[in-house]
Motif scaffolding. Structure first.
Motif, PDB file in Angstrom:
ATOM      1  N   VAL A   1      11.274   6.906  -2.655  1.00 46.59           N
ATOM      2  CA  VAL A   1      10.833   5.920  -3.645  1.00 46.59           C
ATOM      3  C   VAL A   1      10.243   6.653  -4.829  1.00 46.59           C
ATOM      4  O   VAL A   1       9.627   7.774  -4.901  1.00 46.59           O
ATOM      5  CB  VAL A   1       9.405   5.433  -2.878  1.00 46.59           C
ATOM      6  CG1 VAL A   1       9.815   4.602  -1.435  1.00 46.59           C
ATOM      7  CG2 VAL A   1       8.411   6.235  -2.729  1.00 46.59           C
ATOM      8  N   GLU A   2      10.461   5.655  -5.921  1.00 44.22           N
ATOM      9  CA  GLU A   2       9.816   6.111  -7.155  1.00 44.22           C
ATOM     10  C   GLU A   2       8.366   5.761  -7.412  1.00 44.22           C
ATOM     11  O   GLU A   2       7.686   4.902  -6.689  1.00 44.22           O
ATOM     12  CB  GLU A   2      10.790   5.304  -8.384  1.00 44.22           C
ATOM     13  CG  GLU A   2      12.079   5.907  -8.508  1.00 44.22           C
ATOM     14  CD  GLU A   2      12.961   5.533  -9.571  1.00 44.22           C
ATOM     15  OE1 GLU A   2      13.724   6.207  -9.946  1.00 44.22           O
ATOM     16  OE2 GLU A   2      12.691   4.357  -9.994  1.00 44.22           O
ATOM     17  N   PRO A   3       7.851   6.244  -8.491  1.00 45.63           N
ATOM     18  CA  PRO A   3       6.230   6.304  -8.462  1.00 45.63           C
ATOM     19  C   PRO A   3       5.692   4.951  -8.779  1.00 45.63           C
ATOM     20  O   PRO A   3       4.212   4.666  -8.495  1.00 45.63           O
ATOM     21  CB  PRO A   3       5.800   7.480  -9.467  1.00 45.63           C
ATOM     22  CG  PRO A   3       6.983   7.469 -10.414  1.00 45.63           C
ATOM     23  CD  PRO A   3       8.101   7.511  -9.498  1.00 45.63           C
ATOM     24  N   GLY A   4       6.443   4.250  -9.169  1.00 42.34           N
ATOM     25  CA  GLY A   4       5.935   2.797  -9.396  1.00 42.34           C
ATOM     26  C   GLY A   4       5.906   1.763  -8.228  1.00 42.34           C
ATOM     27  O   GLY A   4       5.454   0.519  -8.488  1.00 42.34           O
ATOM     28  N   VAL A   5       6.295   2.149  -7.099  1.00 42.55           N
ATOM     29  CA  VAL A   5       6.618   1.294  -5.955  1.00 42.55           C
ATOM     30  C   VAL A   5       5.001   1.281  -5.219  1.00 42.55           C
ATOM     31  O   VAL A   5       4.453   2.262  -5.348  1.00 42.55           O
ATOM     32  CB  VAL A   5       7.245   1.958  -5.054  1.00 42.55           C
ATOM     33  CG1 VAL A   5       7.434   1.480  -3.518  1.00 42.55           C
ATOM     34  CG2 VAL A   5       8.965   1.996  -5.454  1.00 42.55           C
ATOM     35  N   ARG A   6       4.863   0.153  -4.853  1.00 42.20           N
ATOM     36  CA  ARG A   6       3.612  -0.241  -4.355  1.00 42.20           C
ATOM     37  C   ARG A   6       3.577  -0.235  -2.898  1.00 42.20           C
ATOM     38  O   ARG A   6       4.842  -0.823  -2.235  1.00 42.20           O
ATOM     39  CB  ARG A   6       3.135  -1.488  -4.745  1.00 42.20           C
ATOM     40  CG  ARG A   6       2.681  -1.597  -6.180  1.00 42.20           C
ATOM     41  CD  ARG A   6       2.157  -2.758  -6.801  1.00 42.20           C
ATOM     42  NE  ARG A   6       2.039  -2.804  -8.376  1.00 42.20           N
ATOM     43  CZ  ARG A   6       1.000  -2.435  -8.991  1.00 42.20           C
ATOM     44  NH1 ARG A   6      -0.237  -2.371  -8.191  1.00 42.20           N
ATOM     45  NH2 ARG A   6       1.100  -2.443 -10.313  1.00 42.20           N
TER      46      ARG A   6
ATOM     47  N   GLY B   1      -1.899  -3.784   0.082  1.00 43.95           N
ATOM     48  CA  GLY B   1      -0.605  -3.718  -0.298  1.00 43.95           C
ATOM     49  C   GLY B   1      -0.236  -3.462  -1.777  1.00 43.95           C
ATOM     50  O   GLY B   1       0.733  -3.045  -2.130  1.00 43.95           O
ATOM     51  N   ARG B   2      -1.077  -3.675  -2.534  1.00 46.02           N
ATOM     52  CA  ARG B   2      -0.999  -3.635  -4.078  1.00 46.02           C
ATOM     53  C   ARG B   2      -1.135  -2.179  -4.562  1.00 46.02           C
ATOM     54  O   ARG B   2      -0.775  -1.994  -5.621  1.00 46.02           O
ATOM     55  CB  ARG B   2      -1.977  -4.649  -4.814  1.00 46.02           C
ATOM     56  CG  ARG B   2      -1.675  -6.241  -4.488  1.00 46.02           C
ATOM     57  CD  ARG B   2      -2.970  -6.724  -5.042  1.00 46.02           C
ATOM     58  NE  ARG B   2      -4.177  -6.594  -4.300  1.00 46.02           N
ATOM     59  CZ  ARG B   2      -5.453  -7.230  -4.286  1.00 46.02           C
ATOM     60  NH1 ARG B   2      -5.487  -8.123  -5.263  1.00 46.02           N
ATOM     61  NH2 ARG B   2      -6.572  -7.038  -3.671  1.00 46.02           N
ATOM     62  N   VAL B   3      -1.726  -1.416  -3.545  1.00 42.31           N
ATOM     63  CA  VAL B   3      -1.855   0.245  -4.116  1.00 42.31           C
ATOM     64  C   VAL B   3      -0.666   0.738  -4.051  1.00 42.31           C
ATOM     65  O   VAL B   3       0.155   0.554  -3.254  1.00 42.31           O
ATOM     66  CB  VAL B   3      -2.890   0.727  -3.132  1.00 42.31           C
ATOM     67  CG1 VAL B   3      -2.940   2.134  -3.393  1.00 42.31           C
ATOM     68  CG2 VAL B   3      -4.265  -0.081  -3.015  1.00 42.31           C
ATOM     69  N   GLY B   4      -0.440   1.627  -5.166  1.00 45.11           N
ATOM     70  CA  GLY B   4       0.784   2.185  -5.302  1.00 45.11           C
ATOM     71  C   GLY B   4       0.815   3.469  -4.274  1.00 45.11           C
ATOM     72  O   GLY B   4      -0.214   3.983  -4.036  1.00 45.11           O
TER      73      GLY B   4
ATOM     74  N   GLY C   1       3.920  -6.977  -0.218  1.00 42.49           N
ATOM     75  CA  GLY C   1       4.600  -7.863  -1.378  1.00 42.49           C
ATOM     76  C   GLY C   1       3.670  -8.742  -2.124  1.00 42.49           C
ATOM     77  O   GLY C   1       3.975  -9.630  -2.797  1.00 42.49           O
ATOM     78  N   THR C   2       2.587  -8.202  -2.177  1.00 44.16           N
ATOM     79  CA  THR C   2       1.520  -8.702  -3.357  1.00 44.16           C
ATOM     80  C   THR C   2       1.244  -7.918  -4.622  1.00 44.16           C
ATOM     81  O   THR C   2       0.365  -8.089  -5.106  1.00 44.16           O
ATOM     82  CB  THR C   2       0.054  -8.932  -2.605  1.00 44.16           C
ATOM     83  OG1 THR C   2      -0.393  -7.624  -2.201  1.00 44.16           O
ATOM     84  CG2 THR C   2       0.133  -9.677  -1.321  1.00 44.16           C
ATOM     85  N   SER C   3       2.152  -7.232  -4.995  1.00 46.09           N
ATOM     86  CA  SER C   3       2.170  -6.503  -6.383  1.00 46.09           C
ATOM     87  C   SER C   3       1.927  -7.257  -7.378  1.00 46.09           C
ATOM     88  O   SER C   3       1.504  -6.847  -8.551  1.00 46.09           O
ATOM     89  CB  SER C   3       3.442  -5.598  -6.249  1.00 46.09           C
ATOM     90  OG  SER C   3       4.635  -6.377  -6.371  1.00 46.09           O
ATOM     91  N   ASP C   4       2.217  -8.669  -7.556  1.00 44.10           N
ATOM     92  CA  ASP C   4       2.085  -9.408  -8.552  1.00 44.10           C
ATOM     93  C   ASP C   4       0.803 -10.450  -8.501  1.00 44.10           C
ATOM     94  O   ASP C   4       0.887 -11.061  -9.187  1.00 44.10           O
ATOM     95  CB  ASP C   4       3.323 -10.327  -8.888  1.00 44.10           C
ATOM     96  CG  ASP C   4       3.353 -11.108  -7.479  1.00 44.10           C
ATOM     97  OD1 ASP C   4       4.211 -12.188  -8.103  1.00 44.10           O
ATOM     98  OD2 ASP C   4       2.846 -11.122  -6.528  1.00 44.10           O
TER      99      ASP C   4
END
Length: 449
Positions: free
Chosen positions: A95-100, A121-124, A297-300
């Motif tokens: 995973v890349e560092p912007g993934v939550r 789930g919003r935490v990276g 799935g709540t990153s937004d």
């Protein structure tokens, strides 16, 4: 790649957007770089070298104190690096560092796999894992950094390095628990993933009159917890029931096991609480999914319009000593949004080849929240001054949910790990291109932290 020098149009929007918290620190990097690829990260590090700028990395910006924002230097924002690659046969997710966390578990679901993310789930993933990471059921899975198999990192020289236990091992050692002071920019994390477990949870609400009994009992029995169980206790908490709004003491137990029987067995201990007859709610062994628990799935999803602060400590203190010390903390809470909560599980012991070390049987957090700037001093001071007062009972601190920039401390890592970090930073980053944890923790006398 976007570059905003201080004074440029777009600079202040980028600076304030980097922090989800309404509490925006009065700290101003000289330049903000928003990277979109690993190549952008390499270019940004070379820019910092040419301009002699110190670098602080921002992944998804969950740090409550916004420690990624420093005066001067470069804030390197890698939140747009969001690729996820899954190898179900090798049981590895890259995973890349912007993934939550929620987005990772959403992608893993189709493979019936799971990663013990943060509880929200919003935490990276990046900052969470590299700070140690107290995710779901650490007794079963270990802390998050125990599941970090390898990293790809851009070094202070701008080189892309692969690091694991056999190659460039200094980097993986530091990334497991000392990530906020890592001498490089991680662009990929190789994570060990697991089969989705059977999940059951139990919830209890107790009247505030018995909070001392609840906390004492939980601390006493926690060494006998099943490794499949974690418990969160909060004081006070409010209920959504208008008839019984609280305040209450909440106790939430989550069991993750290979079987329903195993999960039920793990939760049974919570039904042996001597104060159970006082419980105003008992919801035992409710079936759960990973999505139920983490809100994946709540990153937004937008954060409520509140200001936040938090401080914490690990402690091994006996309840007979700890609980009297906590009375003032409970009695002086400045509003109904503030609370004290603890996390308990049966430790799996030290993480091999890591800077991280678990420091106690209770992780105690003082969470402050407020609605207007006029409340900031009283609410934030409640958390930091009480935690400072409790330091004689502390055996450590968890990174990312702390106020190191306001309340300096060094016991978030063992003394030998701090000494090794100082040595490795001198060896791999002699120009101190990358920032320390906070002012003077490892690099005494450095300015513009």
């Amino acid at each position: 790649m976007k570059i905003y020098w201080r004074g440029d149009m777009g600079y202040e929007e980028s600076r304030t957007r980097s922090d989800w918290n309404l509490r925006k620190p009065n700290r101003f990097p000289e330049v903000i770089v928003e990277a979109q690829t690993q190549g952008d990260v390499v270019e940004a590090v070379h820019l910092a070298r040419r301009r002699d700028l110190r670098v602080k990395v921002r992944a998804t910006g969950h740090s409550r104190s916004a420690s990624f924002l420093r005066d001067g230097g470069m804030m390197l924002d890698v939140s747009q690096l969001t690729e996820i690659l899954i190898d179900p046969v090798a049981a590895i997710a890259i995973v890349e560092p912007g993934v939550r966390g929620g987005d990772l578990n959403t992608d893993l679901l189709s493979h019936q796999l799971f990663f013990p993310t943060a509880h929200d789930g919003r935490v990276g993933i990046s900052g969470f894992v590299m700070a140690g990471g107290f995710g779901w059921c650490p007794g079963r899975y270990g802390v998050a950094c125990a599941n970090l198999a390898a990293i790809e990192v851009v070094s202070p020289k701008g080189d892309v390095i692969y690091a694991d236990d056999n190659a460039n091992a200094d980097y993986i050692w530091a990334a497991r628990g000392a990530g906020p002071a890592l001498f490089g920019v991680v662009t990929k994390l190789h994570l060990t993933i697991h089969p989705i477990p059977v999940i059951r949870s139990s919830a209890y609400l107790y009247p505030m009159a018995v909070w001392e009994h609840i906390w004492s009992w939980l601390i006493d029995v926690s060494p006998s917890f099943s490794r499949d169980l974690e418990v969160l206790v909060a004081t006070p908490t409010m209920s959504s029931d208008p008839v019984h709004p609280g305040p209450f003491v909440s106790v939430d137990g989550t069991a993750m096991s290979d079987s329903v029987t195993g999960a039920l067995d793990a939760l049974t201990i919570l039904d042996t609480c001597p104060a159970l007859e006082h419980a105003e709610l008992r919801d035992f062994a409710r079936p759960r999914t990973v999505g139920d628990l983490a809100g994946w799935g709540t990153s937004d999803r937008r954060v409520p319009d509140l200001y936040f602060g938090m401080d914490n400590m690990w402690t091994d203190s006996d309840p007979a000593e700890l609980i009297p010390a906590l009375r003032m903390t409970v009695q002086t809470m400045p509003n109904e949004l503030c609370n004290m909560f603890g996390a308990l599980w049966r430790s799996r012991g030290p993480v091999p080849n890591s800077a991280f070390s678990s420091h106690g049987r209770l992780l105690l957090n003082l969470s402050a929240a407020w609605r207007s700037q006029s409340e900031q001093a009283s609410c934030l001071n409640w958390a930091t001054t009480n935690m400072a007062r409790l330091q004689p009972l502390a055996s450590g601190m968890a990174l990312q949910d702390e106020e190191l920039l306001l309340r300096p401390a060094t016991n978030f890592l063992p003394s030998d790990s701090l000494a090794r970090m100082a040595s490795l930073r001198s060896e791999h980053d002699p120009q101190r291109r990358f920032h320390d944890f906070a002012v003077g923790v490892i690099d005494p006398g450095r300015k513009a932290e």
